[in-house]
Motif scaffolding. Structure first.
Motif, mmCIF file in Angstrom:
data_model
loop_
_atom_site.group_PDB
_atom_site.id
_atom_site.type_symbol
_atom_site.label_atom_id
_atom_site.label_comp_id
_atom_site.label_asym_id
_atom_site.label_seq_id
_atom_site.Cartn_x
_atom_site.Cartn_y
_atom_site.Cartn_z
ATOM 1 N N LYS A 1 3.525 14.414 -9.281
ATOM 2 C CA LYS A 1 4.592 15.418 -9.222
ATOM 3 C C LYS A 1 5.153 15.719 -10.615
ATOM 4 N N TRP B 1 0.831 -1.206 0.000
ATOM 5 C CA TRP B 1 0.000 0.000 0.000
ATOM 6 C C TRP B 1 0.866 1.257 0.000
ATOM 7 N N TYR B 2 1.893 1.273 0.824
ATOM 8 C CA TYR B 2 2.757 2.444 0.895
ATOM 9 C C TYR B 2 3.500 2.656 -0.420
ATOM 10 N N GLY B 3 3.899 1.566 -1.064
ATOM 11 C CA GLY B 3 4.564 1.680 -2.356
ATOM 12 C C GLY B 3 3.648 2.281 -3.404
ATOM 13 N N ARG B 4 2.371 1.888 -3.401
ATOM 14 C CA ARG B 4 1.420 2.466 -4.350
ATOM 15 C C ARG B 4 1.225 3.950 -4.099
ATOM 16 N N VAL B 5 1.150 4.330 -2.825
ATOM 17 C CA VAL B 5 0.979 5.749 -2.495
ATOM 18 C C VAL B 5 2.178 6.559 -2.984
ATOM 19 N N GLU B 6 3.370 6.050 -2.778
ATOM 20 C CA GLU B 6 4.571 6.757 -3.234
ATOM 21 C C GLU B 6 4.590 6.908 -4.746
ATOM 22 N N ARG B 7 4.183 5.866 -5.463
ATOM 23 C CA ARG B 7 4.160 5.947 -6.921
ATOM 24 C C ARG B 7 3.119 6.947 -7.411
ATOM 25 N N GLU B 8 1.969 6.989 -6.737
ATOM 26 C CA GLU B 8 0.946 7.953 -7.130
ATOM 27 C C GLU B 8 1.405 9.380 -6.889
ATOM 28 N N ILE B 9 2.092 9.599 -5.767
ATOM 29 C CA ILE B 9 2.614 10.943 -5.480
ATOM 30 C C ILE B 9 3.661 11.337 -6.514
ATOM 31 N N ALA B 10 4.537 10.397 -6.872
ATOM 32 C CA ALA B 10 5.555 10.688 -7.865
ATOM 33 C C ALA B 10 4.940 10.971 -9.227
#
Length: 409
Positions: free
Chosen positions: A407, A395-404
């Motif tokens: 950006k 889940w955290y990996g998906r959130v980071e990818r969405e933020i990137a």
């Protein structure tokens, strides 16, 4: 006689670096995205890693009836061979492409950086694990835990033990695989360069080193002074290099073996013989199955030096697995296998977590109650917690990818 059936262990790789193609069917190129998953990952890679992580956790809990379901009880090899091979396979594919794009210096720096990350993970795991063991020993006033988990030297002379740990010579129980993988990956840059240029000659040289090791038994020293490395890197380097050879196209050249009915039949026969021999070690009716003359030849089936019987068992198992489980098998995308695959995608974190959980379960079974229901409950709870951690990391990996992605829009 039975040292060939020992600890399960797993080389730990960065999930983002996993590549399609490990244990792929003959004829696939390995360069195109795999149909097994939307991300292009070969889900079999993560599946087998996840399964091994669960087996590792179960096997690290002594006096646990649930660990009888694990594969170490039914053949000469175990998850160690599978994951060392896959590690070499994926490392060669990932860094082989990088070598073509960026050259020797940049690629070598990337490999050594990854080895450094594993070294840091080993030191972190060592400190936390020893803290857990020391706390339990002090709480229950039972030094046998320290002796059983290989931490007695740390409690006796922590200053020396800590330095030896930094040198990868001191390893408490269940931690041997990380130093092995650090050494294999740290020495991989020249091997990768050689594989890209003279693949067959490099593999042959690695094979000769393995033969010399099995014959003369040289190894790296460990701590205390009378010990040696549990996983001899001079022997296990061959399986890692063989994986790299396959990852750079060698598996395509071996495809005819997987398609041969005679080879598959021989592989199945060897697996059955291995099963009978291993079962005879713990099942009384088969106790005399192996004649003494034969036993004198095949024993010990050394895990430390990667015995030929273990290596052949892994190769036979690989042939059968590749034949039976194609890369596009629909079951690989089922919800039932998703938890195991997620654990395999976060192998480093889940492995470290499993080490802590296994010792905690061992403590509960020894100090509170060791009943059969408690063994099942702790085994199931541990696996659930490992799945929960992997789900959180996913889940955290998906959130980071969405933020990137937002950006850079």
């Amino acid at each position: 006689m039975r040292q060939g059936i020992g600890r399960l262990s797993i080389p730990l790789e960065k999930p983002a670096e996993a590549s399609p193609g490990a244990l792929r069917p003959a004829g696939s190129t390995g360069d195109a995205p795999s149909p097994a998953g939307a991300s292009g990952r070969d889900l079999r890679l993560d599946l087998f890693r996840g399964l091994a992580l669960w087996f590792i956790f179960l096997n690290h809990i002594p006096n646990n009836v649930v660990n009888w379901i694990t594969n170490r009880n039914f053949g000469f090899s175990d998850a160690t061979e599978i994951f060392v091979f896959i590690s070499g396979y994926t490392a060669a594919m990932v860094y082989g492409r990088e070598l073509d794009r960026s050259g020797v210096m940049v690629t070598s720096a990337r490999i050594l950086r990854r080895a450094w990350q594993l070294y840091v993970a080993f030191i972190f795991l060592f400190v936390i694990y020893l803290a857990e063991i020391s706390y339990v020993v002090g709480s229950v006033s039972n030094p046998l835990y320290a002796e059983e988990m290989g931490a007695l030297q740390f409690l006796a002379e922590p200053n020396v033990a800590l330095v030896e740990a930094l040198l990868l010579k001191f390893r408490p129980a269940n931690m041997d695989v990380l130093p092995l993988y650090i050494v294999l990956l740290g020495s991989f840059p020249p091997i990768l360069w050689a594989l890209k240029r003279k693949a067959d000659l490099t593999l042959f040289a690695s094979f000769l080193l393995w033969l010399a090791t099995t014959h003369w038994g040289f190894n790296l020293p460990a701590y205390p002074d009378d010990r040696m490395w549990f996983f001899n890197p001079f022997a296990w380097q061959f399986l890692f290099t063989f994986g790299g050879w396959c990852g750079l196209g060698g598996s395509d050249r071996l495809g005819f073996l997987v398609q041969s009915r005679a080879v598959v039949a021989a592989a199945v026969a060897y697996l059955l013989v291995s099963l009978l021999v291993v079962v005879s070690w713990w099942w009384h009716p088969l106790e005399g199955l192996v004649p003494e003359a034969v036993g004198a030849i095949i024993y010990p089936i050394s895990k430390t030096d990667l015995s030929p019987l273990r290596l052949l068992h892994f190769l036979a198992l690989a042939v059968v697995v590749v034949r039976l489980i194609p890369v596009d098998l629909p079951a690989l995308r089922s919800a039932w296998l998703r938890p195991m695959i997620m654990c395999g995608q976060h192998s480093l974190e889940v492995f470290c977590f499993g080490v802590f959980l296994s010792f905690a379960a061992h403590f509960v079974l020894n100090e509170l109650t060791g009943t059969l229901p408690m063994q099942f409950a702790l085994s199931g709870l541990g696996i659930v917690l490992m799945i929960s951690l992997s789900a959180l990391l996913s889940w955290y990996g998906r959130v980071e990818r969405e933020i990137a992605a937002r950006k850079y829009r």
